[in-house]
Design a protein around this motif. Structure first.
Motif, PDB file in Angstrom:
ATOM      1  N   MET A   1       0.835  -1.198   0.000  1.00  0.00           N
ATOM      2  CA  MET A   1       0.000   0.000   0.000  1.00  0.00           C
ATOM      3  C   MET A   1       0.871   1.249   0.000  1.00  0.00           C
ATOM      4  N   ASP A   2       0.502   2.195  -0.856  1.00  0.00           N
ATOM      5  CA  ASP A   2       1.220   3.463  -0.906  1.00  0.00           C
ATOM      6  C   ASP A   2       0.631   4.381   0.167  1.00  0.00           C
ATOM      7  N   LEU A   3       1.340   4.514   1.289  1.00  0.00           N
ATOM      8  CA  LEU A   3       0.820   5.273   2.422  1.00  0.00           C
ATOM      9  C   LEU A   3       0.604   6.741   2.085  1.00  0.00           C
ATOM     10  N   LYS A   4       1.394   7.269   1.175  1.00  0.00           N
ATOM     11  CA  LYS A   4       1.288   8.690   0.843  1.00  0.00           C
ATOM     12  C   LYS A   4      -0.051   9.030   0.184  1.00  0.00           C
ATOM     13  N   THR A   5      -0.715   8.000  -0.357  1.00  0.00           N
ATOM     14  CA  THR A   5      -2.007   8.247  -1.012  1.00  0.00           C
ATOM     15  C   THR A   5      -3.181   8.104  -0.047  1.00  0.00           C
ATOM     16  N   LEU A   6      -2.928   7.625   1.167  1.00  0.00           N
ATOM     17  CA  LEU A   6      -4.011   7.398   2.117  1.00  0.00           C
ATOM     18  C   LEU A   6      -4.793   8.667   2.486  1.00  0.00           C
ATOM     19  N   PRO A   7      -4.098   9.792   2.772  1.00  0.00           N
ATOM     20  CA  PRO A   7      -4.855  10.997   3.114  1.00  0.00           C
ATOM     21  C   PRO A   7      -5.897  11.348   2.064  1.00  0.00           C
ATOM     22  N   GLU A   8      -5.528  11.219   0.794  1.00  0.00           N
ATOM     23  CA  GLU A   8      -6.470  11.542  -0.274  1.00  0.00           C
ATOM     24  C   GLU A   8      -7.599  10.519  -0.340  1.00  0.00           C
ATOM     25  N   LYS A   9      -7.251   9.228  -0.202  1.00  0.00           N
ATOM     26  CA  LYS A   9      -8.261   8.174  -0.282  1.00  0.00           C
ATOM     27  C   LYS A   9      -9.259   8.253   0.865  1.00  0.00           C
ATOM     28  N   LEU A  10      -8.814   8.790   2.013  1.00  0.00           N
ATOM     29  CA  LEU A  10      -9.692   8.929   3.178  1.00  0.00           C
ATOM     30  C   LEU A  10     -10.279  10.336   3.282  1.00  0.00           C
ATOM     31  N   SER A  11     -10.074  11.134   2.246  1.00  0.00           N
ATOM     32  CA  SER A  11     -10.581  12.523   2.196  1.00  0.00           C
ATOM     33  C   SER A  11     -10.036  13.365   3.345  1.00  0.00           C
ATOM     34  N   LEU A  12      -8.728  13.254   3.569  1.00  0.00           N
ATOM     35  CA  LEU A  12      -8.083  13.975   4.676  1.00  0.00           C
ATOM     36  C   LEU A  12      -7.024  14.954   4.171  1.00  0.00           C
ATOM     37  N   SER A  13      -7.014  15.227   2.900  1.00  0.00           N
ATOM     38  CA  SER A  13      -5.931  15.997   2.288  1.00  0.00           C
ATOM     39  C   SER A  13      -5.766  17.405   2.847  1.00  0.00           C
ATOM     40  N   HIS A  14      -6.809  17.947   3.452  1.00  0.00           N
ATOM     41  CA  HIS A  14      -6.733  19.328   3.946  1.00  0.00           C
ATOM     42  C   HIS A  14      -6.107  19.424   5.340  1.00  0.00           C
ATOM     43  N   PHE A  15      -5.721  18.267   5.922  1.00  0.00           N
ATOM     44  CA  PHE A  15      -5.184  18.255   7.292  1.00  0.00           C
ATOM     45  C   PHE A  15      -3.800  17.598   7.336  1.00  0.00           C
ATOM     46  N   SER A  16      -3.114  17.827   8.456  1.00  0.00           N
ATOM     47  CA  SER A  16      -1.876  17.092   8.709  1.00  0.00           C
ATOM     48  C   SER A  16      -2.261  15.665   9.105  1.00  0.00           C
ATOM     49  N   VAL A  17      -1.543  14.690   8.540  1.00  0.00           N
ATOM     50  CA  VAL A  17      -1.879  13.282   8.755  1.00  0.00           C
ATOM     51  C   VAL A  17      -0.600  12.495   9.036  1.00  0.00           C
ATOM     52  N   GLY A  18      -0.682  11.550   9.964  1.00  0.00           N
ATOM     53  CA  GLY A  18       0.482  10.720  10.273  1.00  0.00           C
ATOM     54  C   GLY A  18       0.115   9.266  10.468  1.00  0.00           C
ATOM     55  N   LEU A  19       1.117   8.396  10.380  1.00  0.00           N
ATOM     56  CA  LEU A  19       0.959   6.962  10.641  1.00  0.00           C
ATOM     57  C   LEU A  19       1.516   6.673  12.024  1.00  0.00           C
ATOM     58  N   GLY A  20       0.677   6.118  12.892  1.00  0.00           N
ATOM     59  CA  GLY A  20       1.123   5.778  14.232  1.00  0.00           C
ATOM     60  C   GLY A  20       1.050   4.284  14.480  1.00  0.00           C
ATOM     61  N   GLY A  21       1.055   3.893  15.756  1.00  0.00           N
ATOM     62  CA  GLY A  21       0.951   2.479  16.098  1.00  0.00           C
ATOM     63  C   GLY A  21       2.193   1.685  15.750  1.00  0.00           C
ATOM     64  N   CYS A  22       2.031   0.364  15.766  1.00  0.00           N
ATOM     65  CA  CYS A  22       3.186  -0.517  15.576  1.00  0.00           C
ATOM     66  C   CYS A  22       3.792  -0.431  14.182  1.00  0.00           C
ATOM     67  N   ARG A  23       2.998  -0.067  13.185  1.00  0.00           N
ATOM     68  CA  ARG A  23       3.547   0.035  11.822  1.00  0.00           C
ATOM     69  C   ARG A  23       4.472   1.238  11.664  1.00  0.00           C
ATOM     70  N   SER A  24       4.387   2.194  12.573  1.00  0.00           N
ATOM     71  CA  SER A  24       5.260   3.368  12.471  1.00  0.00           C
ATOM     72  C   SER A  24       6.681   3.056  12.925  1.00  0.00           C
ATOM     73  N   ASN A  25       6.845   1.990  13.717  1.00  0.00           N
ATOM     74  CA  ASN A  25       8.205   1.648  14.155  1.00  0.00           C
ATOM     75  C   ASN A  25       8.607   0.230  13.757  1.00  0.00           C
ATOM     76  N   GLY A  26       7.846  -0.376  12.844  1.00  0.00           N
ATOM     77  CA  GLY A  26       8.276  -1.630  12.239  1.00  0.00           C
ATOM     78  C   GLY A  26       8.219  -2.871  13.091  1.00  0.00           C
ATOM     79  N   ILE A  27       7.349  -2.908  14.115  1.00  0.00           N
ATOM     80  CA  ILE A  27       7.243  -4.124  14.937  1.00  0.00           C
ATOM     81  C   ILE A  27       5.923  -4.852  14.659  1.00  0.00           C
TER      82      ILE A  27
END
Length: 296
Positions: A1-27
């Motif tokens: 999955m191309d994470l950079k496209t997620l904000p647009e796919k979730l209609s969040l492009s007008h806000f700051s968006v980040g990836l958290g949780g375990c996928r953000s640190n590779g565990i």
């Protein structure tokens, strides 16, 4: 999955968006959801979405957040969208105060552990059906504290495995008390199957946001990989989180209590609850002393 496209796919492009949780640190395991945080200042619970066959849990955040628990959860996020650099500036501020934030969150977890364990102890005296459930809440908050002492962000799917790898010292060895109180050694496929059904049912009652899809996916993965203890811990931790959300009204709904007794694998013997509560409270005060935080 191309994470950079997620904000647009979730209609969040007008806000700051980040990836958290375990996928953000590779565990992460392959079953783990993508925790996406949108900084839109909305006071809303998480929602679950499916994108390209992957489950997404969408969280709402604020760039003026002050809660130490939330700050600790987002301090390591990966930025996906931040056109005005507001999120970068916010994360920089968090990094400068990271020790203070972690210590504040640690203290909060120990205080909550003590509060719910004391509630359990008092409940035994009044024959409160919730006493063993409050005890489980206290034990899970204590496990959060032990993770934080080791500079690890609490992450229910992976916490048990991380704790196994912690350095052998007095603080980390205190997890044995949590292990006993939770009853992790009871984990069997038949028990976990019953816990799953009740966990999903309780999630649908309290959250009603599709989180049960994530719960089932993780359960399947952990069972298929013979991680029974980790599955037990994960299910209980999830129920702890949802129980806390309705802590002030739970007594009014007998259905909640019935489902939670199975979902949290509650201890039925009040003498055992009293004994375990005493052990948890003793451990909490020992950790408060060792971490130089004032006793409860």
């Amino acid at each position: 999955m191309d994470l950079k496209t997620l904000p647009e796919k979730l209609s969040l492009s007008h806000f700051s968006v980040g990836l958290g949780g375990c996928r953000s640190n590779g565990i992460n395991f392959e079953c783990c959801e993508y925790n996406i945080i949108v900084f839109d200042n909305k006071l809303e619970y998480e929602s679950v979405h499916e994108v390209e066959g992957e489950l997404i849990k969408l969280h709402h955040g604020s760039l003026s957040e002050t809660n130490s628990g939330i700050l600790r959860q987002i301090q390591d996020i990966k930025i996906l969208s931040d056109d005005e650099w507001k999120l970068r500036m916010f994360l920089s501020q968090i990094k400068e105060k990271s020790d203070k934030i972690s210590n504040s969150y640690l203290q909060s977890c120990l205080v909550d552990a003590g509060m719910y364990t004391t509630k359990a102890r008092e409940g035994v005296k009044t024959s409160d059906q919730l006493a063993p459930l409050w005890l489980k809440c206290g034990a899970y908050f204590l496990s959060d504290a032990i993770s934080l002492v080791n500079s690890k962000r609490p992450s229910p799917t992976h916490m048990l495995d991380l704790i196994r790898g912690f350095e052998k010292n007095r603080i980390n060895e205190s997890f044995a008390v949590v292990h006993q109180c939770l009853g992790i050694e009871r984990a069997t496929t038949s028990l976990l199957s019953r816990m799953l059904k009740s966990t999903i049912g309780f999630s649908d009652m309290v959250e009603a946001n599709g989180h049960s899809k994530i719960i089932k996916k993780k359960y399947d993965y952990l069972i298929e990989n013979s991680l029974l203890s980790d599955c037990y811990f994960y299910l209980g931790y999830t129920n702890r989180n949802n129980m806390i959300k309705i802590k002030d009204t739970i007594h009014r709904n007998l259905e909640y209590m019935h489902v939670l007794k199975v979902a949290l694998d509650a201890e039925s013997d009040p003498l055992t609850v009293e004994r375990d509560a005493a052990s948890i409270l003793k451990t909490i005060n020992e950790l408060l002393s060792m971490t130089k935080i004032k006793d409860l």
